[in-house]
Design a protein around this motif. Structure first.
Motif, PDB file in Angstrom:
ATOM      1  N   MET A  97       6.842  11.812  -6.192  1.00 61.53           N
ATOM      2  CA  MET A  97       6.295  11.356  -4.910  1.00 61.53           C
ATOM      3  C   MET A  97       7.374  11.277  -3.839  1.00 61.53           C
ATOM      4  N   LEU A  98       8.555  10.810  -4.248  1.00 66.77           N
ATOM      5  CA  LEU A  98       9.671  10.719  -3.305  1.00 66.77           C
ATOM      6  C   LEU A  98      10.036  12.092  -2.765  1.00 66.77           C
ATOM      7  N   GLU A  99      10.041  13.060  -3.651  1.00 66.32           N
ATOM      8  CA  GLU A  99      10.391  14.409  -3.237  1.00 66.32           C
ATOM      9  C   GLU A  99       9.371  14.941  -2.233  1.00 66.32           C
ATOM     10  N   LEU A 100       8.091  14.670  -2.509  1.00 69.44           N
ATOM     11  CA  LEU A 100       7.047  15.094  -1.575  1.00 69.44           C
ATOM     12  C   LEU A 100       7.270  14.475  -0.205  1.00 69.44           C
ATOM     13  N   ALA A 101       7.615  13.202  -0.223  1.00 65.20           N
ATOM     14  CA  ALA A 101       7.772  12.485   1.034  1.00 65.20           C
ATOM     15  C   ALA A 101       8.979  12.988   1.804  1.00 65.20           C
ATOM     16  N   ARG A 102      10.073  13.127   1.103  1.00 63.83           N
ATOM     17  CA  ARG A 102      11.331  13.427   1.798  1.00 63.83           C
ATOM     18  C   ARG A 102      11.488  14.898   2.112  1.00 63.83           C
ATOM     19  N   GLU A 103      11.253  15.723   1.076  1.00 62.61           N
ATOM     20  CA  GLU A 103      11.585  17.122   1.273  1.00 62.61           C
ATOM     21  C   GLU A 103      10.460  17.925   1.906  1.00 62.61           C
ATOM     22  N   ASP A 104       9.236  17.537   1.608  1.00 60.15           N
ATOM     23  CA  ASP A 104       8.125  18.335   2.125  1.00 60.15           C
ATOM     24  C   ASP A 104       7.457  17.711   3.338  1.00 60.15           C
ATOM     25  N   GLY A 105       7.858  16.483   3.652  1.00 57.33           N
ATOM     26  CA  GLY A 105       7.252  15.833   4.815  1.00 57.33           C
ATOM     27  C   GLY A 105       5.755  15.651   4.685  1.00 57.33           C
ATOM     28  N   THR A 106       5.299  15.426   3.434  1.00 59.55           N
ATOM     29  CA  THR A 106       3.874  15.233   3.203  1.00 59.55           C
ATOM     30  C   THR A 106       3.406  13.909   3.809  1.00 59.55           C
ATOM     31  N   THR A 107       2.254  13.956   4.471  1.00 60.36           N
ATOM     32  CA  THR A 107       1.673  12.729   4.989  1.00 60.36           C
ATOM     33  C   THR A 107       1.030  11.983   3.818  1.00 60.36           C
ATOM     34  N   MET A 108       1.429  10.734   3.602  1.00 59.78           N
ATOM     35  CA  MET A 108       0.926  10.018   2.431  1.00 59.78           C
ATOM     36  C   MET A 108       0.562   8.585   2.768  1.00 59.78           C
ATOM     37  N   VAL A 109      -0.532   8.144   2.160  1.00 54.89           N
ATOM     38  CA  VAL A 109      -0.891   6.732   2.187  1.00 54.89           C
ATOM     39  C   VAL A 109      -0.830   6.277   0.734  1.00 54.89           C
ATOM     40  N   VAL A 110       0.061   5.347   0.456  1.00 53.29           N
ATOM     41  CA  VAL A 110       0.328   4.995  -0.937  1.00 53.29           C
ATOM     42  C   VAL A 110       0.095   3.513  -1.161  1.00 53.29           C
ATOM     43  N   VAL A 111      -0.884   3.206  -2.004  1.00 47.73           N
ATOM     44  CA  VAL A 111      -1.058   1.820  -2.425  1.00 47.73           C
ATOM     45  C   VAL A 111      -0.144   1.614  -3.620  1.00 47.73           C
ATOM     46  N   THR A 112       0.845   0.769  -3.471  1.00 49.04           N
ATOM     47  CA  THR A 112       1.763   0.528  -4.587  1.00 49.04           C
ATOM     48  C   THR A 112       2.521  -0.768  -4.368  1.00 49.04           C
ATOM     49  N   HIS A 113       2.930  -1.353  -5.468  1.00 48.99           N
ATOM     50  CA  HIS A 113       3.788  -2.529  -5.366  1.00 48.99           C
ATOM     51  C   HIS A 113       5.225  -2.192  -5.707  1.00 48.99           C
ATOM     52  N   GLU A 114       5.507  -0.872  -5.816  1.00 48.37           N
ATOM     53  CA  GLU A 114       6.872  -0.443  -6.111  1.00 48.37           C
ATOM     54  C   GLU A 114       7.710  -0.556  -4.839  1.00 48.37           C
ATOM     55  N   MET A 115       8.482  -1.620  -4.763  1.00 43.47           N
ATOM     56  CA  MET A 115       9.247  -1.854  -3.548  1.00 43.47           C
ATOM     57  C   MET A 115      10.303  -0.805  -3.308  1.00 43.47           C
ATOM     58  N   GLY A 116      10.888  -0.346  -4.410  1.00 46.51           N
ATOM     59  CA  GLY A 116      11.918   0.686  -4.286  1.00 46.51           C
ATOM     60  C   GLY A 116      11.367   1.921  -3.593  1.00 46.51           C
ATOM     61  N   PHE A 117      10.181   2.305  -3.985  1.00 48.47           N
ATOM     62  CA  PHE A 117       9.551   3.468  -3.370  1.00 48.47           C
ATOM     63  C   PHE A 117       9.284   3.199  -1.898  1.00 48.47           C
ATOM     64  N   ALA A 118       8.730   2.021  -1.617  1.00 50.15           N
ATOM     65  CA  ALA A 118       8.411   1.676  -0.228  1.00 50.15           C
ATOM     66  C   ALA A 118       9.674   1.747   0.631  1.00 50.15           C
ATOM     67  N   LYS A 119      10.755   1.183   0.102  1.00 49.23           N
ATOM     68  CA  LYS A 119      11.984   1.138   0.889  1.00 49.23           C
ATOM     69  C   LYS A 119      12.553   2.517   1.141  1.00 49.23           C
ATOM     70  N   SER A 120      12.498   3.376   0.126  1.00 47.78           N
ATOM     71  CA  SER A 120      13.152   4.664   0.332  1.00 47.78           C
ATOM     72  C   SER A 120      12.236   5.727   0.922  1.00 47.78           C
ATOM     73  N   ALA A 121      10.912   5.525   0.893  1.00 46.31           N
ATOM     74  CA  ALA A 121      10.036   6.598   1.386  1.00 46.31           C
ATOM     75  C   ALA A 121       9.195   6.205   2.591  1.00 46.31           C
ATOM     76  N   ALA A 122       8.839   4.938   2.701  1.00 45.73           N
ATOM     77  CA  ALA A 122       7.841   4.582   3.709  1.00 45.73           C
ATOM     78  C   ALA A 122       8.455   4.340   5.074  1.00 45.73           C
ATOM     79  N   ARG A 123       7.718   4.748   6.093  1.00 48.24           N
ATOM     80  CA  ARG A 123       8.130   4.387   7.443  1.00 48.24           C
ATOM     81  C   ARG A 123       7.573   3.002   7.763  1.00 48.24           C
ATOM     82  N   ARG A 124       6.354   2.745   7.266  1.00 45.70           N
ATOM     83  CA  ARG A 124       5.737   1.439   7.530  1.00 45.70           C
ATOM     84  C   ARG A 124       5.089   0.892   6.261  1.00 45.70           C
TER      85      ARG A 124
END
Ligand SMILES: Nc1ncnc2c1ncn2[C@@H]1O[C@H](COP(=O)(O)OP(=O)(O)O)[C@@H](O)[C@H]1O
Ligand SMILES: [Mg+2]
Lengths: 248, 200
Positions: free
Chosen positions: A184-211
């Motif tokens: 998922m991180l790769e999709l977000a960072r390298e491919d610029g995929t638009t994503m809405v992610v329901v998750t409690h993984e804070m690490g993911f939120a911090k490194s991938a999410a804009r909001r």
């Protein structure tokens, strides 16, 4: 003229019988943006995702994808839905089909691609999620992490404008969470995929999410960049919630 | 015996096709179709086959529907059995995990595609055994065609008995003949069930 957001929810309200599950939801997701949705269980996060690709109808408000409002159930909606990929908590791979057939089904039946064409695309995507060697296996032969990566490939095969993830790692054993988040991180960072992610993984939120969107009792209580949200949540409810999930 | 086999196979084929369509009606998002499916199932499932056969053969000729007794039997057995097939297939559809149809919707498949490609193939696999029961019941039910003198197993036995007046060997023979048909069918369905089972 500024580009319009890809996904726009305006004044969305939804009830299940008497239960008001989505309350006055306004939310826009920009192209290439990753939004993480977080909140207590039962706060309406899944319903929000399901409303965005109209798996659940809403009683009030409008939801537009790339400028097009979601139509009523039917052929046109099916076509629009194909532009919105969805990855479920419980994977939901088609149990009677091989991994490769799971991925090529949509391209063939919805996008009307040829079998060879769809399979080439399918193999390429399976390669990308690191599971090409299991192309001929059936879902039941795979681990949860592998199944979820196939589910991501299946969603990508439709070349969707936006990908929705509903707690994609919460049904996984801890050692498999990373392999899915990495994809998922790769999709977000390298491919610029638009994503809405329901998750409690804070690490993911911090490194991938804009909001980060914090929901509680069907409302969006707070929207903030991840760093600020996790270090200085504004609302009492968000503080309360974070202290609970950080407790373990 | 041949007539019994032909009656059974053609009626079953018709019942599978009609029953599957009716099951699809019953789970469709269109209320009138659901209602029509329900009426079909309840009417046929809750009437005695003998009455249906007599009604069709003698009653429907009055309104211009006239077929040979053999064709009439296939129509009536097929329709009657389709009600049971529909209920069985519907239970199979309901046994398919909700997430399967949901994922198919999310991919953008239309309702007929979801049913045909994702749900029904899985539903059939879970109901092979009950479909086998229906097939065996149908095999035996074809004996009812004897009442309209279709020359199937039971009618042949009856005539033989009239000619020979030896009911015990004749009807015992008929019973064995049915067993010769039904027992292997049971095994065949059992084999099919194991073969198509989905690993989970
Ligand atoms: N199909 C449904 N019918 C009735 N109530 C539902 C249904 N789906 C969800 N709910 C209820 O709606 C609320 C929000 O659920 P959900 O969106 O799944 O929350 P979350 O994903 O944040 O845990 C919950 O109270 C849940 O029980
Ligand atoms: Mg949820």
């Amino acid at each position: 003229m500024p580009e319009q957001p890809l996904v726009v929810l305006a004044g969305v309200n939804k009830w299940f019988g008497d239960l008001h599950v989505l309350r006055d939801i306004d939310l826009s997701v920009e192209r290439g943006e990753v939004v993480v949705v977080i909140g207590p269980s039962g706060s309406g996060k899944s319903t929000l995702c399901r409303a965005i690709n109209r798996l659940e109808p809403v009683q009030e408000g409008t939801i537009t994808i790339d400028g097009v409002p979601l139509p009523e159930e039917g052929k046109e909606l099916a076509r629009l839905r194909a532009d919105v990929g969805m990855v479920f908590q419980s994977f939901n791979l088609f149990a009677h089909k091989t991994v490769l057939d799971n991925v090529t089904l949509g391209p063939r039946k919805v996008r009307k691609r040829s079998k060879a064409d769809a399979e080439a695309l399918g193999m390429q995507l399976l390669e990308r999620v690191g599971i090409a060697n299991k192309a001929r296996a059936y879902p039941a032969e795979l681990s949860g992490g592998q199944q979820q990566r196939v589910a991501i490939a299946r969603a990508l095969a439709m070349e969707p404008k936006v990908l929705l993830f509903d707690e994609p790692t919460s049904a996984l054993d801890p050692e498999m969470i990373k392999e899915v988040l990495d994809v998922m991180l790769e999709l977000a960072r390298e491919d610029g995929t638009t994503m809405v992610v329901v998750t409690h993984e804070m690490g993911f939120a911090k490194s991938a999410a804009r909001r980060v969107v914090f929901m509680d009792e069907g409302r969006i209580v707070e929207i903030a960049p991840p760093d600020r949200f996790f270090s200085h949540p504004e609302s009492e409810r968000a503080r309360d919630f974070l202290s609970k999930i950080l407790a373990h | 015996m041949r007539t019994t086999v032909v009656l059974t196979l053609t009626s079953f084929a018709a019942a599978m096709v009609v029953g599957t369509v009716v099951a699809a009606f019953r789970v469709s998002p269109v209320p009138p179709l659901r209602a029509a499916g329900a009426v079909w199932v309840q009417m046929l499932r809750n009437t005695p086959l003998t009455v249906l056969l007599l009604l069709f053969v003698f009653g429907f000729t009055k309104i211009g529907l006239q077929y040979s007794f053999e064709v009439s039997s296939v129509i009536v057995f097929g329709a009657y059995t389709s009600a049971f097939v529909a209920e069985t297939v519907r239970s199979g559809i309901n046994a398919v995990a909700r997430g399967q149809a949901e994922a198919a919707r999310a991919v953008g498949l239309t309702f007929p595609q979801i049913l045909g490609i994702v749900v029904l193939p899985q539903a059939f696999r879970t109901v092979v055994a009950p479909l086998g029961n229906i097939f065996i019941a149908l095999t035996k039910n074809t004996s009812i065609a004897a009442i309209i003198s279709v020359l199937e197993l039971t009618e042949v036995a009856d005539r033989l008995n009239n000619a020979t007046a030896r009911p015990i060997p004749v009807f015992l023979g008929a019973a064995v003949a049915y067993l010769v048909l039904t027992l292997p069918s049971g095994f065949a369905f059992g084999w099919l069930e194991r073969k198509v089972a989905i690993r989970r």
